[in-house]
Design an enzyme around this catalytic site. Sequence first.
Site, PDB file in Angstrom:
ATOM      1  N   GLU A 117      -5.141  -4.807  -4.163  1.00 45.67           N
ATOM      2  CA  GLU A 117      -6.414  -4.116  -4.311  1.00 45.67           C
ATOM      3  C   GLU A 117      -6.031  -2.767  -4.901  1.00 45.67           C
ATOM      4  O   GLU A 117      -5.240  -1.934  -4.355  1.00 45.67           O
ATOM      5  CB  GLU A 117      -6.842  -3.836  -2.926  1.00 45.67           C
ATOM      6  N   LYS A 119      -5.941   1.047  -5.230  1.00 45.63           N
ATOM      7  CA  LYS A 119      -5.851   2.191  -4.316  1.00 45.63           C
ATOM      8  C   LYS A 119      -6.614   3.192  -4.571  1.00 45.63           C
ATOM      9  O   LYS A 119      -6.252   4.073  -5.483  1.00 45.63           O
ATOM     10  CB  LYS A 119      -4.254   2.575  -4.001  1.00 45.63           C
ATOM     11  N   ASP A 121      -8.363   6.951  -4.402  1.00 42.62           N
ATOM     12  CA  ASP A 121      -8.052   8.082  -3.830  1.00 42.62           C
ATOM     13  C   ASP A 121      -9.224   8.860  -3.242  1.00 42.62           C
ATOM     14  O   ASP A 121      -9.877   9.540  -3.801  1.00 42.62           O
ATOM     15  CB  ASP A 121      -7.434   8.898  -4.996  1.00 42.62           C
ATOM     16  N   CYS A 421      17.435  37.942   4.572  1.00 44.05           N
ATOM     17  CA  CYS A 421      18.436  38.732   5.566  1.00 44.05           C
ATOM     18  C   CYS A 421      19.828  39.242   5.140  1.00 44.05           C
ATOM     19  O   CYS A 421      20.316  39.836   5.866  1.00 44.05           O
ATOM     20  CB  CYS A 421      18.524  37.701   6.734  1.00 44.05           C
ATOM     21  N   CYS A 436      21.249  29.755   4.358  1.00 47.40           N
ATOM     22  CA  CYS A 436      21.589  30.997   4.782  1.00 47.40           C
ATOM     23  C   CYS A 436      22.434  30.815   5.927  1.00 47.40           C
ATOM     24  O   CYS A 436      22.057  29.657   6.901  1.00 47.40           O
ATOM     25  CB  CYS A 436      20.220  31.646   5.121  1.00 47.40           C
TER      26      CYS A 436
HETATM   27  S1  IVH Z   1      -4.504  -0.713   3.715  1.00 50.43           S
HETATM   28  C1  IVH Z   1      -2.648  -1.956   6.452  1.00 50.43           C
HETATM   29  N1  IVH Z   1      -5.820  -0.864   1.453  1.00 50.43           N
HETATM   30  O1  IVH Z   1      -4.155   4.189   1.184  1.00 50.43           O
HETATM   31  C2  IVH Z   1      -2.221  -0.547   5.993  1.00 50.43           C
HETATM   32  N2  IVH Z   1      -5.358   1.446   2.131  1.00 50.43           N
HETATM   33  O2  IVH Z   1      -1.583   5.098   2.592  1.00 50.43           O
HETATM   34  C3  IVH Z   1      -3.388   0.191   6.018  1.00 50.43           C
HETATM   35  N3  IVH Z   1      -5.967   2.984   0.827  1.00 50.43           N
HETATM   36  O3  IVH Z   1      -4.937   5.633   4.691  1.00 50.43           O
HETATM   37  C4  IVH Z   1      -4.004   0.780   4.620  1.00 50.43           C
HETATM   38  N4  IVH Z   1      -7.044   1.885  -0.915  1.00 50.43           N
HETATM   39  O4  IVH Z   1      -6.713   5.717   2.785  1.00 50.43           O
HETATM   40  C5  IVH Z   1      -5.275   0.080   2.447  1.00 50.43           C
HETATM   41  N5  IVH Z   1      -6.938  -1.213  -0.524  1.00 50.43           N
HETATM   42  C6  IVH Z   1      -6.544  -0.521   0.563  1.00 50.43           C
HETATM   43  C7  IVH Z   1      -6.595   1.011   0.208  1.00 50.43           C
HETATM   44  C8  IVH Z   1      -5.726   1.919   1.072  1.00 50.43           C
HETATM   45  C9  IVH Z   1      -6.660   3.122  -0.297  1.00 50.43           C
HETATM   46  C10 IVH Z   1      -5.473   4.522   1.485  1.00 50.43           C
HETATM   47  C11 IVH Z   1      -6.025   4.450   2.787  1.00 50.43           C
HETATM   48  C12 IVH Z   1      -4.814   4.832   3.748  1.00 50.43           C
HETATM   49  C13 IVH Z   1      -3.740   4.966   2.598  1.00 50.43           C
HETATM   50  C14 IVH Z   1      -2.611   4.537   3.104  1.00 50.43           C
END
Ligand code: IVH
Length: 679
Positions: A117, A119, A121, A421, A436
């Site tokens: 999927e 990702k 932002d 310091c 330090c």
């Molecule tokens: S799954 C099972 N799927 O990425 C693991 N997360 O670093 C849970 N995110 O907090 C996340 N697209 O905000 C998942 N297709 C996707 C995602 C996704 C964006 C973000 C989400 C999560 C972060 C994890």
Amino acid sequence: MSNQIDPNIIDRVSELKKALHYHNHRYYILDDPEISDAEYDRMMKELMNIESDWPDLSSPDSPTRRVGSPPVSGLETITRSVPMLSLDNGFDDGDILEFDRRIKKNLDIKEVFYTVEPKLDGLAVDIAYEKGKMTTASTRGDGITGELITENVRTIGSVPLVLLEKEDVKIPDILEVRGEVFIGMEGFSRLNEKRLEKNLPPFANPRNAAAGSLRQLDSRVTAKRPLEVYLYGTGRISDTGPDVKLKSQKETLLWLESIGFRINPLNRYCIGIVDVLEYYRELNEKRPRLPYDIDGMVIKVDDVSFQERLGMKSRSPKWAIAYKFAAVQETTRLVDIEIQVGRTGALTPVAHLEPVNVGGVMVSRATLHNEDEILRKDIRIGDVVLVQRAGDVIPEVVKVIESKRDGKEKIFDMPDRCPICNSEVYRVSGEAVTRCVNAACPAQIKESIRHFASKGAFDIDGMGAKIVDQMVDKELLNSYADIFQLKQADLEGLDRMGPKSAANLIAAIEKSKTLSLASFIYALGIRHVGENVASLLTGHFTNMDMLFSANREELEAVEGIGPEIAVSILNFFRKEENQKAVRDIEKSGVSVLAPDRSEPKTNKLEAKTFVLTGTLSSMTRSEAKKLIEQAGGKVTGSLSKKTSYLIAGKNPGSKLGKAEKLGVEIIDEQAFDSLVNIK
Ligand code: IVH
């Protein structure tokens, strides 16, 4: 409901609601409207008029709620029984191939199928439905506890308020769905144009705009923001009926779509890791033309029973990984190098840059990491440098553009004394960090105390960085325990601190003395011990003394704690000054709230471990967990030979078969009830 309402009006309301939900779905989810916007607006107006004349007819699932409601005074929190997890990151093909190798090895299979999927932002949200109607929505927070943003999420057009009921699809009574709320590029530019027109500061990037919009106290403001959502998974979920099994991520996504949720059309089912890597290149190529920001793609093992077998680490599943896209880069001039001294005494060189826009974010500082990095990259003051930003990570200097040198650049020398310091600094051989020597260096004390007083630790309201700096500079504070000796008169001498704020701060310090053991541990700033690890520790060590005397084996026996964390904890408690610091804090009248599980009401389940599968009818999983822990037992996520019992609720998952194979005793809800027998 009032008796005087004409039944025709009641009928009309339900007709309008149904029609508006239907057209909403056609417009936002299917992208295929059947009626004109004007017609939609007319129906909406009619419904609003009726609801304003007959407030009894207005309900939370009404489409009119999308316009938002008056402000609330603060965001409440919610606790989830199925935590929202985070993801590990991979940055090149090697990381992903390694991920795939590990999975094949663990599962002992030759090929794994993945669902991939994009990702996005934005911000993760959890949206809960009861009997098909949206009830609450929350942010991710720390995974377990999130902030309630229900009214704000209701205003997002692509979030269904009522789920699509079809003959062949049973909507579960309880359903939590998870996804990403975001603002697309076009919505973002329009939003910023409008803000500039009104003399408001523009948002730095779409992610900030989305976050700011979602955490609004006035949902009428949220309603005006161009928020969108894509769903990617489920949380707590009850019986889906005999026709729906959700045995894979692919099935879950299709099912979510069928009941009215918006799913990213770029999700892809991949047969093996080669397919995944190919799709990565395809997505990366498409990325500049997508209507929204993506920072990578999420690779998930498709088969749910495989996911269960793989289990999870402390806060991320072992069956998923985010493959990040290369960061955005820009060139600018490095005008100076400053040395910062951190909590552990590490001297970090930081570059001051001529401000530059890197992928939508203004950057004026970047970390140079350490002396070796500066030498390796031959970075000089006055150089033109390439700067990169990757997600939330601190910007960094990638390299020098040597062709831009004019000979006036100055070579930077790491100081041989601490800039704060004036003590000597040293480098342990084999380590890149310069430190330090002075454990009492004000910079170290300041950083440690800031951390100690921060949210999640002692959480002392009003004790921000500027106040801490002054307190340390004026020698009011030298150690953690000194905080609890502060008098109002001490504080009144500080800048911008009147009698009232001084009194408030004293009250906040007093209040902070009662806290959980996890917060106390976290406050100590032990390397690698964040909030999550601290909380894992309290599952096993129920007071500081136990933690003091724990050996490496005992520490590593805690699920989620590996050798690196264990050694860091041991090193911390081995030092006498740290032991003294903890004792002094305890002597200041700090009272540690015993977590429920730390004081078993009975110990009849001592040394027994439980795994849960399926849905329980009389309680949630977290309630069951609490009961077990109160009786001295333990709940874990995955089965092993050592598991004492598998509690099987309705619709048990693949764990049932596995338990049989392993010879683990399987009990139903009733048997569990009589086992704990504390109600
Ligand atoms: S799954 C099972 N799927 O990425 C693991 N997360 O670093 C849970 N995110 O907090 C996340 N697209 O905000 C998942 N297709 C996707 C995602 C996704 C964006 C973000 C989400 C999560 C972060 C994890």
